[in-house]
Design an enzyme around this catalytic site. Structure first.
Site, mmCIF file in Angstrom:
data_model
loop_
_atom_site.group_PDB
_atom_site.id
_atom_site.type_symbol
_atom_site.label_atom_id
_atom_site.label_comp_id
_atom_site.label_asym_id
_atom_site.label_seq_id
_atom_site.Cartn_x
_atom_site.Cartn_y
_atom_site.Cartn_z
ATOM 1 N N THR A 120 0.393 0.870 7.939
ATOM 2 C CA THR A 120 -0.946 0.404 7.550
ATOM 3 C C THR A 120 -0.836 -0.850 6.689
ATOM 4 O O THR A 120 -1.667 -1.748 6.766
ATOM 5 C CB THR A 120 -1.685 1.508 6.752
ATOM 6 O OG1 THR A 120 -1.567 2.744 7.454
ATOM 7 C CG2 THR A 120 -3.148 1.164 6.566
ATOM 8 N N ARG A 160 7.427 0.371 4.602
ATOM 9 C CA ARG A 160 7.709 1.161 3.395
ATOM 10 C C ARG A 160 8.756 2.212 3.690
ATOM 11 O O ARG A 160 8.633 2.958 4.651
ATOM 12 C CB ARG A 160 6.437 1.852 2.902
ATOM 13 C CG ARG A 160 5.449 0.857 2.389
ATOM 14 C CD ARG A 160 4.324 1.507 1.631
ATOM 15 N NE ARG A 160 3.296 0.505 1.420
ATOM 16 C CZ ARG A 160 2.056 0.779 1.095
ATOM 17 N NH1 ARG A 160 1.677 2.021 0.948
ATOM 18 N NH2 ARG A 160 1.187 -0.189 0.917
ATOM 19 N N SER A 207 2.805 -0.301 -3.020
ATOM 20 C CA SER A 207 1.460 -0.023 -3.509
ATOM 21 C C SER A 207 1.419 1.143 -4.497
ATOM 22 O O SER A 207 2.069 1.109 -5.520
ATOM 23 C CB SER A 207 0.555 0.218 -2.310
ATOM 24 O OG SER A 207 -0.776 0.327 -2.724
ATOM 25 N N HIS A 208 0.723 2.182 -4.137
ATOM 26 C CA HIS A 208 0.481 3.308 -5.048
ATOM 27 C C HIS A 208 1.575 4.367 -4.968
ATOM 28 O O HIS A 208 1.504 5.369 -5.655
ATOM 29 C CB HIS A 208 -0.855 3.933 -4.685
ATOM 30 C CG HIS A 208 -0.959 4.217 -3.217
ATOM 31 N ND1 HIS A 208 -1.118 3.204 -2.295
ATOM 32 C CD2 HIS A 208 -0.855 5.353 -2.516
ATOM 33 C CE1 HIS A 208 -1.126 3.722 -1.082
ATOM 34 N NE2 HIS A 208 -0.960 5.017 -1.180
ATOM 35 N N LYS A 235 5.971 -6.780 2.791
ATOM 36 C CA LYS A 235 5.069 -7.232 3.851
ATOM 37 C C LYS A 235 4.932 -8.748 3.819
ATOM 38 O O LYS A 235 5.119 -9.379 2.778
ATOM 39 C CB LYS A 235 3.706 -6.558 3.753
ATOM 40 C CG LYS A 235 2.899 -6.922 2.538
ATOM 41 C CD LYS A 235 1.513 -6.293 2.650
ATOM 42 C CE LYS A 235 0.659 -6.644 1.448
ATOM 43 N NZ LYS A 235 -0.738 -6.256 1.619
ATOM 44 N N ASP A 253 -3.742 0.152 -9.167
ATOM 45 C CA ASP A 253 -2.546 0.814 -8.650
ATOM 46 C C ASP A 253 -1.279 -0.029 -8.841
ATOM 47 O O ASP A 253 -1.298 -1.060 -9.524
ATOM 48 C CB ASP A 253 -2.737 1.168 -7.172
ATOM 49 C CG ASP A 253 -2.706 -0.056 -6.287
ATOM 50 O OD1 ASP A 253 -3.135 -1.136 -6.753
ATOM 51 O OD2 ASP A 253 -2.257 0.045 -5.128
ATOM 52 N N ASP A 298 0.414 -2.239 -7.154
ATOM 53 C CA ASP A 298 0.415 -3.678 -6.871
ATOM 54 C C ASP A 298 -0.917 -4.349 -7.163
ATOM 55 O O ASP A 298 -1.112 -5.521 -6.812
ATOM 56 C CB ASP A 298 0.841 -3.937 -5.422
ATOM 57 C CG ASP A 298 -0.109 -3.321 -4.426
ATOM 58 O OD1 ASP A 298 -0.725 -2.287 -4.762
ATOM 59 O OD2 ASP A 298 -0.258 -3.865 -3.314
ATOM 60 N N ASP A 321 -4.088 -3.883 -6.108
ATOM 61 C CA ASP A 321 -5.195 -4.128 -5.170
ATOM 62 C C ASP A 321 -6.228 -3.001 -5.144
ATOM 63 O O ASP A 321 -7.334 -3.194 -4.656
ATOM 64 C CB ASP A 321 -4.665 -4.441 -3.751
ATOM 65 C CG ASP A 321 -3.775 -3.377 -3.183
ATOM 66 O OD1 ASP A 321 -3.493 -2.378 -3.885
ATOM 67 O OD2 ASP A 321 -3.334 -3.543 -2.023
ATOM 68 N N ARG A 322 -5.875 -1.831 -5.680
ATOM 69 C CA ARG A 322 -6.851 -0.736 -5.691
ATOM 70 C C ARG A 322 -7.586 -0.662 -7.028
ATOM 71 O O ARG A 322 -7.109 -1.170 -8.030
ATOM 72 C CB ARG A 322 -6.152 0.608 -5.483
ATOM 73 C CG ARG A 322 -5.540 0.737 -4.132
ATOM 74 C CD ARG A 322 -5.005 2.138 -3.912
ATOM 75 N NE ARG A 322 -4.569 2.248 -2.528
ATOM 76 C CZ ARG A 322 -4.381 3.367 -1.874
ATOM 77 N NH1 ARG A 322 -4.594 4.516 -2.494
ATOM 78 N NH2 ARG A 322 -3.996 3.365 -0.623
ATOM 79 N N THR A 355 -8.946 1.563 9.554
ATOM 80 C CA THR A 355 -8.354 1.627 8.217
ATOM 81 C C THR A 355 -7.274 0.559 8.042
ATOM 82 O O THR A 355 -6.446 0.356 8.919
ATOM 83 C CB THR A 355 -7.752 3.023 8.004
ATOM 84 O OG1 THR A 355 -8.816 3.967 8.036
ATOM 85 C CG2 THR A 355 -7.021 3.127 6.693
ATOM 86 N N GLU A 409 -12.747 3.472 1.501
ATOM 87 C CA GLU A 409 -12.929 4.653 0.658
ATOM 88 C C GLU A 409 -11.699 4.928 -0.202
ATOM 89 O O GLU A 409 -11.779 5.685 -1.159
ATOM 90 C CB GLU A 409 -13.282 5.874 1.505
ATOM 91 C CG GLU A 409 -12.366 6.157 2.701
ATOM 92 C CD GLU A 409 -10.936 6.427 2.374
ATOM 93 O OE1 GLU A 409 -10.702 7.192 1.429
ATOM 94 O OE2 GLU A 409 -10.044 5.863 3.053
ATOM 95 N N SER A 410 -10.557 4.333 0.154
ATOM 96 C CA SER A 410 -9.294 4.591 -0.521
ATOM 97 C C SER A 410 -9.136 3.690 -1.744
ATOM 98 O O SER A 410 -8.077 3.117 -1.965
ATOM 99 C CB SER A 410 -8.157 4.359 0.457
ATOM 100 O OG SER A 410 -8.290 3.079 1.063
ATOM 101 N N LYS A 448 -7.583 -6.600 -0.792
ATOM 102 C CA LYS A 448 -8.459 -5.924 -1.732
ATOM 103 C C LYS A 448 -7.983 -6.273 -3.131
ATOM 104 O O LYS A 448 -6.834 -6.666 -3.314
ATOM 105 C CB LYS A 448 -8.483 -4.433 -1.479
ATOM 106 C CG LYS A 448 -7.147 -3.720 -1.483
ATOM 107 C CD LYS A 448 -7.362 -2.279 -1.085
ATOM 108 C CE LYS A 448 -6.069 -1.501 -1.013
ATOM 109 N NZ LYS A 448 -5.499 -1.508 0.346
ATOM 110 N N ARG A 476 -5.410 13.148 6.550
ATOM 111 C CA ARG A 476 -6.588 12.845 5.746
ATOM 112 C C ARG A 476 -7.830 13.328 6.490
ATOM 113 O O ARG A 476 -7.997 13.027 7.684
ATOM 114 C CB ARG A 476 -6.711 11.348 5.487
ATOM 115 C CG ARG A 476 -5.480 10.721 4.845
ATOM 116 C CD ARG A 476 -5.819 9.399 4.175
ATOM 117 N NE ARG A 476 -4.651 8.592 3.870
ATOM 118 C CZ ARG A 476 -3.806 8.817 2.862
ATOM 119 N NH1 ARG A 476 -3.991 9.856 2.063
ATOM 120 N NH2 ARG A 476 -2.779 8.013 2.647
#
Ligand code: G1P
Ligand code: ZN
Length: 542
Positions: A19, A23, A114-115, A127, A278, A280, A282-283, A345, A365-366, A377, A495
């Site tokens: 996604t 990773r 990320s998270h 990435k 988070d 990195d 972005d969240r 997504t 939504e994440s 984001k 999910r």
């Protein structure tokens, strides 16, 4: 001149970006040739790189510095003219996007999982972002993957490690390495979008907030912007020092992992506003005093109030959301008379819409929200937009969101994650769901209106993405969506997204788990979750 070495190698299976990038566990990335193969596959897949500029940085997690040294030596051997590296190897994902755009570079490489947790036994990731600043689209990630499967050699220079902490220019063969301040350009961009004077005045008048950087990359960004430029008192930023293992935590800003923040925001005397970001950057998660704002609602509220912010005064061109994100933003778009786009997504699907000027705000939504200011984001951006709205409206978070529900209705929403389940069981469960034909049938009190596996045709470039999540949409607009995570590194994560619309103000102030109880039971039964995975309860509910 350092010597350019051509190293023979063999493909590693599974170098397939998910996604959001590739990773794997640190141990996988640290084995000889693994990172090198992937980086060479990137360099071989993105066109003519001779003399071009590349941005490199990461979220500071364990292995970040070692990976950057390798990438620099490979960039030099492959003919890049210049690499811009965030000082200390630090660059949040949105800041990387901002820098790629501002300096019109030939994209960038971001090192982050990320998270996901960090540390020697935890996760690492990489990435490539394209020159527009966003994640590489599927055509590019597929080309990188294909190249990684055929690779036989990579190029790297033999040279001493560079000093990533010393700002300014250094030479690496014919290439220039520029170590730059990772915060300044990003902070300037934020200042150009939001009413810093109004936010500063609010802090001066006693408005209080907590920002939880979760020992991840946003610490230095938040301290500079919130405490220095906006004058919030010292201590507003919690867990602000980036650590290689995020202090042993799971840098995911949700109600489970950002528990320090949730606690700080509860009870009498708690601050007015709380937010977390988070690994990195972005969240984002947004809280009021004793009040949790779902990311889907956050997108809708920000869209409805966007013109209060200087950068969005002219209004929005459109709103884009990922399919599993609630339809709350759709109701705002309808009222504003602007289009709404429903994408698969992953942030990469927003890029074409933003580039084409079809959408201004995007959300998932994440805990992902962002706009056309960058192509990722952006956690702190969302926090600042909320601060701008709060400073302009002078109401509490709870009052603003509740008033929003009264005006637009409430899309009651929850996501249930079943983490670390057996991968075969997860695939079997999805196959089972794909095999069902539910249209026109009844499940409990609900009639099924739509039942499909979501497929998306990009309205700008016409590319098609299939199998993006099983949808069961009911006659009254309620919905259950199932998909498997594409970001995990162990087993599978299922999910389940559950949503119901509540137009009646008298019934909107309700706990989502209670309001969705019957749909939750239907969702579990339909997918045979317990029988297939052995799980009776989700591991994370957001
Ligand atoms: C998750 C989120 C998705 C987000 C991605 C990267 O992906 O669900 O919305 O874009 O992380 O932050 P998933 O693990 O579900 O594939
Ligand atoms: Zn992230």
């Amino acid at each position: 001149m350092p010597e350019i070495r051509i190293v023979s190698t063999r493909p590693f299976p599974g170098q397939k970006p998910g996604t959001s990038g590739l990773r794997k566990k640190v141990a996988v990335f640290a084995q000889p040739h693994y990172l090198e193969n992937f980086v060479q596959a990137v360099f071989d897949s993105i066109g003519d790189i001779a003399g071009k500029t590349l941005v490199v940085g990461g979220d500071g997690r364990y292995h970040n510095r070692a990976a950057i040294q390798t990438i620099l030596k490979m960039a030099a051997a492959n003919g890049f003219g210049r690499v811009m590296v965030g000082q200390g190897g630090i660059l949040s994902t949105p800041a990387a996007s901002a820098v790629i755009r501002k300096y019109r570079t030939f994209g960038g490489i971001i090192l982050s999982a990320s998270h996901n947790p960090g540390g020697p036994t935890e996760d690492f990731g990489i990435k490539y972002n394209i020159p527009a600043g966003g994640p590489a689209p599927e055509a590019v990630t597929e080309a990188i993957h294909a190249r990684s499967e055929a690779i036989s050699e990579y190029r790297i220079v033999t040279a001493a490690d560079l000093d990533l902490d010393r700002p300014g220019e250094q030479r690496l063969g014919a290439m220039t390495v520029e170590v730059f301040d990772p915060v300044a350009d990003y902070a300037d961009l934020m200042e150009s979008l939001f009413d810093f004077a109004a936010i500063r005045a609010a802090f001066k008048a006693g408005f209080r907030m907590r920002f939880d950087a979760m020992h991840a990359v946003t610490g230095p960004y938040a301290v500079e912007i919130l405490e220095r430029r906006l004058g919030a008192p010292a201590g507003t930023v919690m867990n602000g020092v980036p650590l290689e293992d995020f202090g042993g935590g799971h840098p995911d800003p949700n109600l489970v992992h950002a528990h320090d923040l949730v606690e700080a925001l509860s009870g009498e005397g708690a601050p007015d506003f709380g937010a977390a970001s988070d690994g990195d950057g972005d969240r984002n998660m947004v809280l009021g005093r004793d009040f949790y704002v779902t990311p889907s609602d956050s997108l809708a509220v920000l869209a409805a109030n966007a013109t209060l912010c200087p950068g969005y005064k002219a209004g929005l061109k459109g709103i884009a959301r990922s399919m599993p994100t609630s339809a709350a933003a759709d109701r705002v778009a309808e009222k504003l008379g602007i289009p709404v786009f429903e994408t698969p997504t992953g942030w990469k699907f927003f890029g074409t819409l933003l580039d084409a000027g079809k959408a201004t705000l995007c959300g998932e939504e994440s805990f992902g929200t962002g706009s056309d200011h960058v192509r990722e984001k952006d956690g702190l951006w969302a926090v600042l937009m909320w601060l701008n709205v709060l400073a302009a409206r002078k109401q509490s978070v709870a009052d603003i969101v509740t008033a929003h529900w009264r005006e637009f209705g409430r899309n009651i929403y929850s996501r249930h994650d079943y983490e670390g389940i057996d991968a075969k069981a997860a695939d079997g469960l999805m196959e089972h769901l794909r095999g069902l034909d539910l249209k026109g049938k009844r499940l409990g009190a609900y009639g099924v209106a739509v039942n499909d596996d979501f497929a998306y045709t990009d309205p700008v470039d016409g590319s098609v993405s299939r199998k993006q999540g099983i949808r069961v949409v009911f006659d009254d607009g309620s919905r259950i969506v199932y998909r498997l995570s594409g970001t995990g590194t162990e087993g599978a994560t299922l999910r389940v997204y559950i949503e119901r619309f509540e137009p009646d103000p008298a019934r909107q102030d309700i706990d989502p788990q209670a309001a969705l109880a019957d749909l939750i039971v239907i969702a579990r039964d339909l997918a045979e979750i317990e029988a297939r995975t052995g799980r009776t309860e989700p591991t994370v509910i957001t």
